[in-house]
Design a protein around this motif. Structure first.
Motif, PDB file in Angstrom:
ATOM      1  N   MET A   9       0.851  -1.171   0.000  1.00 21.03           N
ATOM      2  CA  MET A   9       0.000   0.000   0.000  1.00 21.03           C
ATOM      3  C   MET A   9       0.898   1.235   0.000  1.00 21.03           C
ATOM      4  O   MET A   9       1.800   1.357   0.809  1.00 21.03           O
ATOM      5  CB  MET A   9      -0.886  -0.020   1.246  1.00 21.03           C
ATOM      6  N   ASN A  10       0.656   2.167  -0.913  1.00 18.78           N
ATOM      7  CA  ASN A  10       1.477   3.368  -0.945  1.00 18.78           C
ATOM      8  C   ASN A  10       0.963   4.409   0.048  1.00 18.78           C
ATOM      9  O   ASN A  10      -0.101   4.256   0.635  1.00 18.78           O
ATOM     10  CB  ASN A  10       1.574   3.923  -2.368  1.00 18.78           C
ATOM     11  N   ILE A  11       1.735   5.461   0.213  1.00 19.70           N
ATOM     12  CA  ILE A  11       1.392   6.488   1.200  1.00 19.70           C
ATOM     13  C   ILE A  11       0.053   7.128   0.885  1.00 19.70           C
ATOM     14  O   ILE A  11      -0.750   7.366   1.779  1.00 19.70           O
ATOM     15  CB  ILE A  11       2.510   7.546   1.272  1.00 19.70           C
ATOM     16  N   ARG A  12      -0.220   7.392  -0.384  1.00 22.89           N
ATOM     17  CA  ARG A  12      -1.474   8.056  -0.763  1.00 22.89           C
ATOM     18  C   ARG A  12      -2.680   7.183  -0.425  1.00 22.89           C
ATOM     19  O   ARG A  12      -3.649   7.648   0.140  1.00 22.89           O
ATOM     20  CB  ARG A  12      -1.455   8.380  -2.275  1.00 22.89           C
ATOM     21  N   SER A  13      -2.610   5.880  -0.752  1.00 29.44           N
ATOM     22  CA  SER A  13      -3.752   5.014  -0.451  1.00 29.44           C
ATOM     23  C   SER A  13      -3.884   4.829   1.063  1.00 29.44           C
ATOM     24  O   SER A  13      -4.994   4.706   1.575  1.00 29.44           O
ATOM     25  CB  SER A  13      -3.640   3.676  -1.167  1.00 29.44           C
ATOM     26  N   SER A  14      -2.765   4.841   1.768  1.00 34.05           N
ATOM     27  CA  SER A  14      -2.812   4.740   3.219  1.00 34.05           C
ATOM     28  C   SER A  14      -3.513   5.969   3.803  1.00 34.05           C
ATOM     29  O   SER A  14      -4.348   5.863   4.691  1.00 34.05           O
ATOM     30  CB  SER A  14      -1.392   4.610   3.782  1.00 34.05           C
ATOM     31  N   MET A  15      -3.165   7.153   3.294  1.00 30.59           N
ATOM     32  CA  MET A  15      -3.798   8.387   3.756  1.00 30.59           C
ATOM     33  C   MET A  15      -5.276   8.390   3.407  1.00 30.59           C
ATOM     34  O   MET A  15      -6.116   8.775   4.215  1.00 30.59           O
ATOM     35  CB  MET A  15      -3.094   9.594   3.131  1.00 30.59           C
ATOM     36  N   ASP A  16      -5.609   7.939   2.197  1.00 34.23           N
ATOM     37  CA  ASP A  16      -7.014   7.863   1.793  1.00 34.23           C
ATOM     38  C   ASP A  16      -7.783   6.919   2.707  1.00 34.23           C
ATOM     39  O   ASP A  16      -8.922   7.198   3.088  1.00 34.23           O
ATOM     40  CB  ASP A  16      -7.146   7.388   0.339  1.00 34.23           C
ATOM     41  N   ASP A  17      -7.163   5.807   3.095  1.00 29.02           N
ATOM     42  CA  ASP A  17      -7.796   4.846   3.997  1.00 29.02           C
ATOM     43  C   ASP A  17      -8.044   5.476   5.367  1.00 29.02           C
ATOM     44  O   ASP A  17      -9.121   5.319   5.938  1.00 29.02           O
ATOM     45  CB  ASP A  17      -6.917   3.596   4.130  1.00 29.02           C
TER      46      ASP A  17
END
Length: 159
Positions: free
Chosen positions: A1-9
């Motif tokens: 999981m990249n940082i952007r998808s982690s933040m979106d989550d």
């Protein structure tokens, strides 16, 4: 999981928690507890989302998170060992147990072992004054601790 998808989550799950709990009387603490339960800590990115949803300033949300010792701003280890630091526990050897725990784990208060197994936290009364000194490993209370019992708790947590 990249940082952007982690933040979106984080943002998506935070919004969902807020929607579920915002209609409670005084929803801030229940929301913060559920966020910490979900993520293991209160992510910095969640604070402005909470503030906006509850019509609070970010400083107010941050103030509540930083005031209460149970809220973390970073992930804890897989297990959390809380040692009572209140007077009753101190009077029957709690200080020596604290020194021993820090030494055995190789960390200080609020630290996490290098292997991510244990976070060590001080607490100011677990309500087991008659069974002092006391600790809590995850959600399980332990009273009348001595060096051997503490060693067993630490060994259990490190497995």
């Amino acid at each position: 999981m990249n940082i952007r998808s982690s933040m979106d989550d984080i943002l998506s799950r935070t919004q969902s928690i807020i929607e579920d709990l915002r209609d409670l009387e005084g929803p801030l603490l229940p929301i913060l507890h559920e966020i910490q339960h979900t993520f293991g800590y209160v992510p910095e990115a969640a604070k402005p989302v909470i503030a906006e949803a509850l019509n609070l300033s970010r400083a107010e949300v941050h103030g509540v998170v930083s005031f209460y010792h149970d809220f973390r701003d970073h992930p804890s280890g897989r297990h959390v060992l809380k040692l009572c630091r209140a007077e009753a526990c101190q009077s029957v050897g709690g200080d020596a147990l604290a020194v021993s725990a820090k030494s055995k784990l190789g960390i200080d208060w609020h630290g996490t072992t290098a292997d991510g197994a244990v976070t060590l936290e001080p607490v100011y009364c677990l309500g087991l004054c008659a069974c002092a000194p006391a600790a809590m490993l995850d959600d399980e209370l332990h009273g009348r601790l001595d060096a051997d019992c503490l060693g067993d708790l630490i060994a259990e947590a490190r497995r």
